[in-house]
Write an enzyme that holds these catalytic residues in place. Structure first.
Site, short mmCIF file in Angstrom:
data_model
loop_
_atom_site.label_atom_id
_atom_site.label_comp_id
_atom_site.label_asym_id
_atom_site.label_seq_id
_atom_site.Cartn_x
_atom_site.Cartn_y
_atom_site.Cartn_z
N LYS A 89 0.72 -1.16 0.04
CA LYS A 89 0.11 0.11 0.06
C LYS A 89 0.84 1.18 -0.05
O LYS A 89 2.00 1.32 0.77
CB LYS A 89 -0.77 -0.02 1.53
CG LYS A 89 -1.87 1.05 1.38
CD LYS A 89 -3.05 0.70 0.60
CE LYS A 89 -4.19 2.04 0.26
NZ LYS A 89 -3.84 2.81 -1.13
N GLN A 110 7.09 3.77 3.78
CA GLN A 110 5.90 3.57 3.87
C GLN A 110 5.71 2.06 4.71
O GLN A 110 4.52 2.08 5.27
CB GLN A 110 5.32 3.53 2.26
CG GLN A 110 3.71 3.28 2.38
CD GLN A 110 3.15 4.90 2.25
OE1 GLN A 110 3.81 5.71 1.43
NE2 GLN A 110 2.01 4.75 2.83
N LYS A 113 5.27 3.19 8.43
CA LYS A 113 4.31 4.19 8.56
C LYS A 113 2.93 3.22 8.56
O LYS A 113 2.04 3.28 9.36
CB LYS A 113 4.08 5.13 7.39
CG LYS A 113 2.90 5.94 7.37
CD LYS A 113 2.83 6.90 6.22
CE LYS A 113 3.97 7.65 6.03
NZ LYS A 113 3.86 8.61 4.62
N LYS A 125 5.31 1.72 -3.41
CA LYS A 125 5.28 3.11 -3.87
C LYS A 125 5.36 2.96 -4.98
O LYS A 125 6.09 1.99 -5.73
CB LYS A 125 6.46 3.98 -2.93
CG LYS A 125 6.12 5.52 -2.95
CD LYS A 125 5.14 5.80 -2.18
CE LYS A 125 4.47 7.33 -2.53
NZ LYS A 125 3.77 8.09 -1.11
N GLY A 164 -3.05 8.16 -4.39
CA GLY A 164 -2.36 9.24 -4.75
C GLY A 164 -1.00 9.75 -4.04
O GLY A 164 -0.79 9.24 -3.02
N ASP A 165 -0.36 10.76 -4.58
CA ASP A 165 0.80 11.46 -3.94
C ASP A 165 0.94 12.68 -4.72
O ASP A 165 0.03 13.28 -5.60
CB ASP A 165 2.25 10.56 -3.93
CG ASP A 165 3.08 11.24 -3.23
OD1 ASP A 165 3.21 10.93 -1.73
OD2 ASP A 165 4.14 11.91 -3.58
N THR A 208 -4.82 13.35 5.38
CA THR A 208 -3.51 13.46 5.71
C THR A 208 -3.32 14.66 6.37
O THR A 208 -2.68 14.62 7.54
CB THR A 208 -2.57 13.43 4.53
OG1 THR A 208 -2.74 12.10 3.73
CG2 THR A 208 -1.27 13.30 4.93
N ASN A 239 -2.55 19.10 -1.64
CA ASN A 239 -3.62 18.32 -0.57
C ASN A 239 -3.20 18.44 0.54
O ASN A 239 -4.18 18.55 1.43
CB ASN A 239 -3.56 16.83 -1.30
CG ASN A 239 -4.64 15.87 -0.34
OD1 ASN A 239 -4.13 15.51 0.55
ND2 ASN A 239 -5.68 15.69 -0.86
N SER A 382 -7.37 5.44 3.75
CA SER A 382 -6.96 4.59 2.67
C SER A 382 -7.46 3.10 2.98
O SER A 382 -8.08 2.38 2.42
CB SER A 382 -5.85 4.51 1.99
OG SER A 382 -5.81 5.60 0.92
P1 NDP Z 1 0.52 17.94 -3.98
O1 NDP Z 1 0.85 17.65 -5.39
O2 NDP Z 1 -0.95 18.02 -3.69
O3 NDP Z 1 1.18 19.41 -3.39
C1 NDP Z 1 2.41 19.36 -3.38
C2 NDP Z 1 2.65 20.81 -3.02
O4 NDP Z 1 4.03 21.19 -2.94
C3 NDP Z 1 2.39 21.67 -4.29
O5 NDP Z 1 1.61 22.91 -3.77
C4 NDP Z 1 3.64 22.13 -5.05
O6 NDP Z 1 3.64 23.13 -5.66
C5 NDP Z 1 4.36 22.19 -3.79
N1 NDP Z 1 5.74 22.07 -4.06
C6 NDP Z 1 6.49 21.13 -4.58
N2 NDP Z 1 7.89 21.44 -4.51
C7 NDP Z 1 7.96 22.42 -3.69
C8 NDP Z 1 8.92 23.18 -3.25
N3 NDP Z 1 10.31 22.91 -3.61
N4 NDP Z 1 8.86 24.34 -2.84
C9 NDP Z 1 7.79 24.83 -2.33
N5 NDP Z 1 6.42 24.15 -2.50
C10 NDP Z 1 6.66 22.87 -3.49
O7 NDP Z 1 1.09 16.75 -3.16
P2 NDP Z 1 0.50 16.35 -1.50
O8 NDP Z 1 0.19 17.42 -0.87
O9 NDP Z 1 -0.43 15.09 -1.91
O10 NDP Z 1 1.94 15.73 -1.12
C11 NDP Z 1 2.83 16.56 -0.31
C12 NDP Z 1 3.66 15.95 0.45
O11 NDP Z 1 3.02 15.16 1.55
C13 NDP Z 1 4.71 14.59 -0.40
O12 NDP Z 1 5.90 14.70 0.51
C14 NDP Z 1 3.88 13.35 -0.19
O13 NDP Z 1 4.64 12.36 -0.33
C15 NDP Z 1 3.38 13.69 1.41
N6 NDP Z 1 2.45 12.69 1.63
C16 NDP Z 1 0.97 12.86 1.09
C17 NDP Z 1 -0.06 12.11 1.14
C18 NDP Z 1 -1.19 12.26 0.56
O14 NDP Z 1 -2.29 11.51 1.16
N7 NDP Z 1 -1.45 13.15 -0.40
C19 NDP Z 1 0.19 11.11 2.48
C20 NDP Z 1 1.33 11.15 3.08
C21 NDP Z 1 2.37 11.97 2.80
P3 NDP Z 1 2.77 23.34 -7.02
O15 NDP Z 1 1.20 23.81 -6.60
O16 NDP Z 1 3.12 24.77 -7.80
O17 NDP Z 1 3.06 22.16 -7.84
#
Ligand code: NDP
Length: 450
Positions: A89, A110, A113, A125, A164-165, A208, A239, A382
């Site tokens: 997962k 993961q 976690k 992943k 997703g991620d 999350t 997200n 999930s």
């Molecule tokens: P998204 O793609 O929804 O969002 C990522 C955000 O981070 C976007 O706003 C993006 O900008 C921004 N970003 C990317 N690179 C940079 C940077 N260098 N500096 C500043 N901002 C940046 O992804 P998620 O929110 O889903 O995931 C974010 C993190 O959380 C990841 O590490 C992911 O692995 C982790 N995570 C996510 C989970 C989930 O359920 N979605 C679960 C557990 C962990 P822009 O909008 O311009 O693309």
């Protein structure tokens, strides 16, 4: 005695060029020293050697046609790391920085976690170096269909369940799941993060971010503290960040920052989260559009600051939530946060703090919530989605949110208990690594050598 250097040297030889993966392995192995000293079974059974080698790794070509009819080629990955506790997962990430090392680091994290949630989940992943940004909806659909054509035969509700991620949200999950259904002829729980209209769970999109805040609430409660009135710093605007902001406001905190790949936004009065959601989720626009409505906010374009030194961490705040990407908060950022009186840093992203930043925070007595515990709410819900799919049921939002709260409380408790048991009370990194490892390692030993 666990020889961390020897394991890392062997890993560098067998899997060259995977820096993020070595970083994740080093952090976990270093925390496991006290456990290995107290229980020799783990060494005898070569659990580390088995754990750091994925059970299966798929690397595949994803060829698709752009709107001009040109054939484009990307690389696809799915690392099925460990299934001792349940089906693999973990999410799929579509981003140009994706490579074998990034997917392995994420898959390795993961495992622990998922073990920490107490639910029957293995770790995996996947993803691609494809960047959905700048592509039309039909190009994204064709890419997702080509990706799933290569993957569909390797996933299923009891084998491997992607979600997703970064770069994979509701739209991409829709295209991926549609292709899975078309090729397999099955409507089942082979993916999570689906739309509520066709098999998804309520509260999964929020899980999350909400879970991160519930977990951090428990961290603060350990010091008889709470969120009300606290100034918070958040990075990212995707997200995880948006739902973290939403829950913080609900609990009476004042989040003042967020960021995206174009720059950082600071609004001292407190961010207007509804507007941010409209800009980033609905309209998919750049963050600086926020200034059209709030002229007293400040936007600092990324080109104006040193790479990797986000102005978010130079702001003054009591709780910080890195929610963008790996290694986004370094040693100097940690020092700036400490100088500005930060009380807690809790990770929404996976491995957003560098190892030296974590050491600095722990040394200064700052509460630190490691991502593998603090951001586990997404995978936990999930699993609730998998339960609903298996029963052909859908639960009310209140029920899912309540389960999420309890799961985050239990994860916090497990990490706390293990930190106390091994002589470092309050060190949740050590506690989370030991508690997660112990559950999966015991399962591996009980299931025999393979
Ligand atoms: P998204 O793609 O929804 O969002 C990522 C955000 O981070 C976007 O706003 C993006 O900008 C921004 N970003 C990317 N690179 C940079 C940077 N260098 N500096 C500043 N901002 C940046 O992804 P998620 O929110 O889903 O995931 C974010 C993190 O959380 C990841 O590490 C992911 O692995 C982790 N995570 C996510 C989970 C989930 O359920 N979605 C679960 C557990 C962990 P822009 O909008 O311009 O693309």
């Amino acid at each position: 005695m666990l020889n961390v250097d020897e394991h890392l040297a062997r890993l560098r030889r067998s899997s060259p060029g995977q820096d993020e993966f070595y970083q994740a392995v080093e952090e976990v192995l270093t925390s496991l020293q006290p456990l290995f000293e107290s229980d020799p079974r783990y060494l005898r059974e070569s659990v580390i050697e088995r754990l750091i080698e994925p059970e299966k790794q798929l690397i595949f070509r994803v060829a698709w046609q752009d709107d001009e009819g040109r054939v484009r080629v990307n690389k696809g990955y799915r690392v099925q790391f460990n299934s001792a506790l349940g089906p693999y997962k973990g999410g799929l990430r579509f981003h140009p920085t994706v490579n074998g090392g990034v997917i392995k680091f994420l898959g390795f994290e993961q495992i622990f976690k998922n073990a920490l949630t107490g639910l029957p989940l293995g770790g995996g992943k996947g993803g691609s170096d494809f960047d959905p940004k700048g592509h039309s909806r039909s190009e994204i659909m064709r890419f997702c269909q080509a990706f799933m054509t290569a993957l569909y035969d390797h996933i299923g509700p009891t084998t491997d369940v992607p979600a997703g991620d970064i770069g994979v949200g509701g739209r991409e999950i829709g295209f991926l799941y549609g292709q899975y259904r078309r090729l397999s002829g099955r409507f089942d729980g082979a993916m999570t993060g689906k739309s509520f209209a066709w098999g998804g769970s309520l509260v999964r999109p929020e899980a999350t971010g909400y879970g991160l805040v519930y977990f951090t609430e428990k961290m603060l409660a350990e010091r008889n503290d709470a969120f009300a009135g606290k100034t918070c710093l958040v990075s990212g605007a995707g997200n995880v960040a948006l739902h973290t902001l939403e829950k913080l406001v609900e609990l009476g905190a004042r989040p003042i920052t967020c960021s995206d790949s174009t720059g950082a936004l600071i609004h001292e009065k407190g961010l207007d989260v509804a507007l941010l959601k409209t800009i980033k989720e609905e309209r998919r626009e750049r963050l600086d559009r926020y200034l059209d409505t709030h002229t007293d906010a400040v936007f600092i374009p990324m080109a104006d600051y040193e790479p990797g030194r986000s102005p978010v961490w130079a702001c003054s705040g009591e709780v910080a939530f890195p929610c963008a990407t790996q290694n986004e908060l370094g040693l100097e950022d940690a020092r700036a946060l400490i100088a500005n009186g930060v009380l807690a840093v809790s990770e929404g992203a996976n491995m957003p703090c560098t190892a030296d930043a974590v050491d600095e925070l722990l040394h200064a007595g700052v509460l630190y919530g490691p991502g593998k515990a603090a951001n586990a709410g997404g995978v936990a819900v999930s699993q609730l989605e998998m339960q609903q799919n298996a029963a052909m049921a859908s639960w009310a939002a209140d029920k899912v949110d309540e389960r999420l709260r309890l799961i985050m409380r239990d994860i916090h408790q497990r990490a706390c208990d293990a930190s106390k048991e091994f002589g470092e009370p309050g060190n949740l990194m050590l506690g989370a690594n030991i508690a997660g490892f112990r559950r999966v390692a015991n399962a591996m030993i009980e299931q025999g050598v393979f």
